[in-house]
Scaffold this motif. Sequence first.
Motif, PDB file in Angstrom:
ATOM      1  N   MET A   1       0.835  -1.179   0.000  1.00  0.00           N
ATOM      2  CA  MET A   1       0.000   0.000   0.000  1.00  0.00           C
ATOM      3  C   MET A   1       0.881   1.245   0.000  1.00  0.00           C
ATOM      4  SD  MET A   1      -3.447   0.203   1.241  1.00  0.00           S
ATOM      5  CE  MET A   1      -4.569   1.442   1.569  1.00  0.00           C
ATOM      6  N   MET A   2       0.495   2.228  -0.767  1.00  0.00           N
ATOM      7  CA  MET A   2       1.265   3.448  -0.895  1.00  0.00           C
ATOM      8  C   MET A   2       0.924   4.399   0.258  1.00  0.00           C
ATOM      9  SD  MET A   2       1.555   5.921  -4.237  1.00  0.00           S
ATOM     10  CE  MET A   2       1.463   4.515  -5.302  1.00  0.00           C
ATOM     11  N   SER A   3       1.950   5.037   0.788  1.00  0.00           N
ATOM     12  CA  SER A   3       1.731   5.972   1.894  1.00  0.00           C
ATOM     13  C   SER A   3       1.093   7.266   1.377  1.00  0.00           C
ATOM     14  CB  SER A   3       3.048   6.299   2.583  1.00  0.00           C
ATOM     15  OG  SER A   3       3.842   7.127   1.766  1.00  0.00           O
ATOM     16  N   ARG A   4       0.529   8.005   2.279  1.00  0.00           N
ATOM     17  CA  ARG A   4      -0.075   9.295   1.924  1.00  0.00           C
ATOM     18  C   ARG A   4       0.981  10.240   1.347  1.00  0.00           C
ATOM     19  NH1 ARG A   4      -4.232  11.757   5.603  1.00  0.00           N
ATOM     20  NH2 ARG A   4      -5.554  12.101   3.819  1.00  0.00           N
ATOM     21  N   GLU A   5       2.176  10.234   1.928  1.00  0.00           N
ATOM     22  CA  GLU A   5       3.257  11.098   1.431  1.00  0.00           C
ATOM     23  C   GLU A   5       3.633  10.729   0.002  1.00  0.00           C
ATOM     24  OE1 GLU A   5       7.726  12.711   2.497  1.00  0.00           O
ATOM     25  OE2 GLU A   5       6.870  11.126   3.723  1.00  0.00           O
ATOM     26  N   ASP A   6       3.741   9.433  -0.283  1.00  0.00           N
ATOM     27  CA  ASP A   6       4.055   8.992  -1.653  1.00  0.00           C
ATOM     28  C   ASP A   6       2.977   9.453  -2.628  1.00  0.00           C
ATOM     29  OD1 ASP A   6       6.429   7.794  -0.879  1.00  0.00           O
ATOM     30  OD2 ASP A   6       5.542   5.791  -0.731  1.00  0.00           O
ATOM     31  N   LYS A   7       1.722   9.353  -2.240  1.00  0.00           N
ATOM     32  CA  LYS A   7       0.621   9.812  -3.096  1.00  0.00           C
ATOM     33  C   LYS A   7       0.711  11.313  -3.333  1.00  0.00           C
ATOM     34  CE  LYS A   7      -2.640   6.207  -1.827  1.00  0.00           C
ATOM     35  NZ  LYS A   7      -3.916   5.897  -1.187  1.00  0.00           N
ATOM     36  N   ASN A   8       1.052  12.061  -2.284  1.00  0.00           N
ATOM     37  CA  ASN A   8       1.202  13.508  -2.424  1.00  0.00           C
ATOM     38  C   ASN A   8       2.344  13.858  -3.373  1.00  0.00           C
ATOM     39  OD1 ASN A   8      -0.908  13.957  -0.658  1.00  0.00           O
ATOM     40  ND2 ASN A   8       0.414  14.322   1.092  1.00  0.00           N
ATOM     41  N   ILE A   9       3.448  13.159  -3.262  1.00  0.00           N
ATOM     42  CA  ILE A   9       4.604  13.406  -4.122  1.00  0.00           C
ATOM     43  C   ILE A   9       4.244  13.108  -5.575  1.00  0.00           C
ATOM     44  CG2 ILE A   9       6.940  12.625  -4.710  1.00  0.00           C
ATOM     45  CD1 ILE A   9       7.360  12.210  -1.651  1.00  0.00           C
ATOM     46  N   ILE A  10       3.568  12.005  -5.807  1.00  0.00           N
ATOM     47  CA  ILE A  10       3.178  11.641  -7.172  1.00  0.00           C
ATOM     48  C   ILE A  10       2.206  12.669  -7.743  1.00  0.00           C
ATOM     49  CG2 ILE A  10       1.909   9.944  -8.556  1.00  0.00           C
ATOM     50  CD1 ILE A  10       3.193   7.795  -6.690  1.00  0.00           C
ATOM     51  N   GLY A  11       1.216  13.046  -6.973  1.00  0.00           N
ATOM     52  CA  GLY A  11       0.255  14.043  -7.430  1.00  0.00           C
ATOM     53  C   GLY A  11       0.911  15.372  -7.740  1.00  0.00           C
ATOM     54  N   PHE A  12       1.822  15.804  -6.878  1.00  0.00           N
ATOM     55  CA  PHE A  12       2.539  17.060  -7.099  1.00  0.00           C
ATOM     56  C   PHE A  12       3.401  16.974  -8.351  1.00  0.00           C
ATOM     57  CE2 PHE A  12       6.277  19.783  -6.424  1.00  0.00           C
ATOM     58  CZ  PHE A  12       5.655  21.009  -6.284  1.00  0.00           C
ATOM     59  N   THR A  13       4.070  15.853  -8.535  1.00  0.00           N
ATOM     60  CA  THR A  13       4.940  15.674  -9.696  1.00  0.00           C
ATOM     61  C   THR A  13       4.138  15.734 -10.988  1.00  0.00           C
ATOM     62  OG1 THR A  13       6.497  14.369  -8.377  1.00  0.00           O
ATOM     63  CG2 THR A  13       6.647  14.153 -10.773  1.00  0.00           C
ATOM     64  N   ILE A  14       3.002  15.064 -11.018  1.00  0.00           N
ATOM     65  CA  ILE A  14       2.145  15.079 -12.208  1.00  0.00           C
ATOM     66  C   ILE A  14       1.662  16.503 -12.496  1.00  0.00           C
ATOM     67  CG2 ILE A  14      -0.085  14.324 -13.119  1.00  0.00           C
ATOM     68  CD1 ILE A  14       0.461  11.638 -11.613  1.00  0.00           C
ATOM     69  N   ALA A  15       1.205  17.200 -11.469  1.00  0.00           N
ATOM     70  CA  ALA A  15       0.735  18.571 -11.658  1.00  0.00           C
ATOM     71  C   ALA A  15       1.864  19.485 -12.128  1.00  0.00           C
ATOM     72  CB  ALA A  15       0.132  19.099 -10.356  1.00  0.00           C
ATOM     73  N   LEU A  16       3.054  19.289 -11.587  1.00  0.00           N
ATOM     74  CA  LEU A  16       4.184  20.125 -11.958  1.00  0.00           C
ATOM     75  C   LEU A  16       4.609  19.869 -13.402  1.00  0.00           C
ATOM     76  CD1 LEU A  16       6.104  22.269 -10.950  1.00  0.00           C
ATOM     77  CD2 LEU A  16       7.611  20.453 -10.196  1.00  0.00           C
ATOM     78  N   ILE A  17       4.606  18.615 -13.825  1.00  0.00           N
ATOM     79  CA  ILE A  17       4.930  18.308 -15.218  1.00  0.00           C
ATOM     80  C   ILE A  17       3.922  18.982 -16.148  1.00  0.00           C
ATOM     81  CG2 ILE A  17       4.998  16.455 -16.945  1.00  0.00           C
ATOM     82  CD1 ILE A  17       6.229  14.686 -14.678  1.00  0.00           C
ATOM     83  N   SER A  18       2.663  18.966 -15.767  1.00  0.00           N
ATOM     84  CA  SER A  18       1.625  19.630 -16.558  1.00  0.00           C
ATOM     85  C   SER A  18       1.892  21.137 -16.645  1.00  0.00           C
ATOM     86  CB  SER A  18       0.252  19.366 -15.940  1.00  0.00           C
ATOM     87  OG  SER A  18      -0.745  20.056 -16.635  1.00  0.00           O
ATOM     88  N   GLU A  19       2.205  21.761 -15.534  1.00  0.00           N
ATOM     89  CA  GLU A  19       2.499  23.200 -15.519  1.00  0.00           C
ATOM     90  C   GLU A  19       3.754  23.516 -16.327  1.00  0.00           C
ATOM     91  OE1 GLU A  19       0.714  25.815 -14.234  1.00  0.00           O
ATOM     92  OE2 GLU A  19      -0.818  24.265 -13.968  1.00  0.00           O
ATOM     93  N   PHE A  20       4.766  22.680 -16.216  1.00  0.00           N
ATOM     94  CA  PHE A  20       6.012  22.855 -16.962  1.00  0.00           C
ATOM     95  C   PHE A  20       5.724  22.774 -18.456  1.00  0.00           C
ATOM     96  CE2 PHE A  20      10.186  21.760 -18.622  1.00  0.00           C
ATOM     97  CZ  PHE A  20      11.070  22.445 -17.801  1.00  0.00           C
ATOM     98  N   SER A  21       4.904  21.816 -18.856  1.00  0.00           N
ATOM     99  CA  SER A  21       4.586  21.657 -20.278  1.00  0.00           C
ATOM    100  C   SER A  21       3.815  22.871 -20.800  1.00  0.00           C
ATOM    101  CB  SER A  21       3.817  20.360 -20.530  1.00  0.00           C
ATOM    102  OG  SER A  21       2.497  20.437 -20.046  1.00  0.00           O
ATOM    103  N   LYS A  22       2.883  23.387 -20.028  1.00  0.00           N
ATOM    104  CA  LYS A  22       2.127  24.577 -20.441  1.00  0.00           C
ATOM    105  C   LYS A  22       3.048  25.792 -20.556  1.00  0.00           C
ATOM    106  CE  LYS A  22      -2.118  23.117 -18.188  1.00  0.00           C
ATOM    107  NZ  LYS A  22      -2.986  23.344 -17.027  1.00  0.00           N
ATOM    108  N   PHE A  23       3.918  25.959 -19.587  1.00  0.00           N
ATOM    109  CA  PHE A  23       4.810  27.119 -19.563  1.00  0.00           C
ATOM    110  C   PHE A  23       5.717  27.146 -20.793  1.00  0.00           C
ATOM    111  CE2 PHE A  23       8.640  29.422 -18.343  1.00  0.00           C
ATOM    112  CZ  PHE A  23       8.106  30.585 -17.811  1.00  0.00           C
ATOM    113  N   PHE A  24       6.224  25.987 -21.184  1.00  0.00           N
ATOM    114  CA  PHE A  24       7.165  25.921 -22.302  1.00  0.00           C
ATOM    115  C   PHE A  24       6.512  25.530 -23.630  1.00  0.00           C
ATOM    116  CE2 PHE A  24      10.187  25.693 -18.751  1.00  0.00           C
ATOM    117  CZ  PHE A  24      11.018  26.738 -19.125  1.00  0.00           C
ATOM    118  N   GLY A  25       5.217  25.284 -23.624  1.00  0.00           N
ATOM    119  CA  GLY A  25       4.512  24.983 -24.859  1.00  0.00           C
ATOM    120  C   GLY A  25       4.879  23.653 -25.489  1.00  0.00           C
TER     121      GLY A  25
END
Length: 75
Positions: A1-25
């Motif tokens: 089972m994945m810890s809450r912290e691991d889930k938070n890290i994964i969610g943040f990473t996915i959101a950040l990749i999305s923001e990075f992609s938007k910023f750089f087109g």
Amino acid sequence: MMSREDKNIIGFTIALISEFSKFFGVCPRQAYAYLKRFKGLDHLRNHYAVLHTQSFPDTVETLAQVCANHGGALR
């Protein structure tokens, strides 16, 4: 089972990749590959405790600079 912290890290990473992609087109897959190739994801993993407290634009800038320091050309 994945810890809450691991889930938070994964969610943040996915959101950040999305923001990075938007910023750089670029698509999210390209953003992920770029961040991986030029050590942005390593930096994120090593400094998550600080980076997740910053705004997305600040974190995107930080990762862009880390990548530039490792040979990346997006600016």
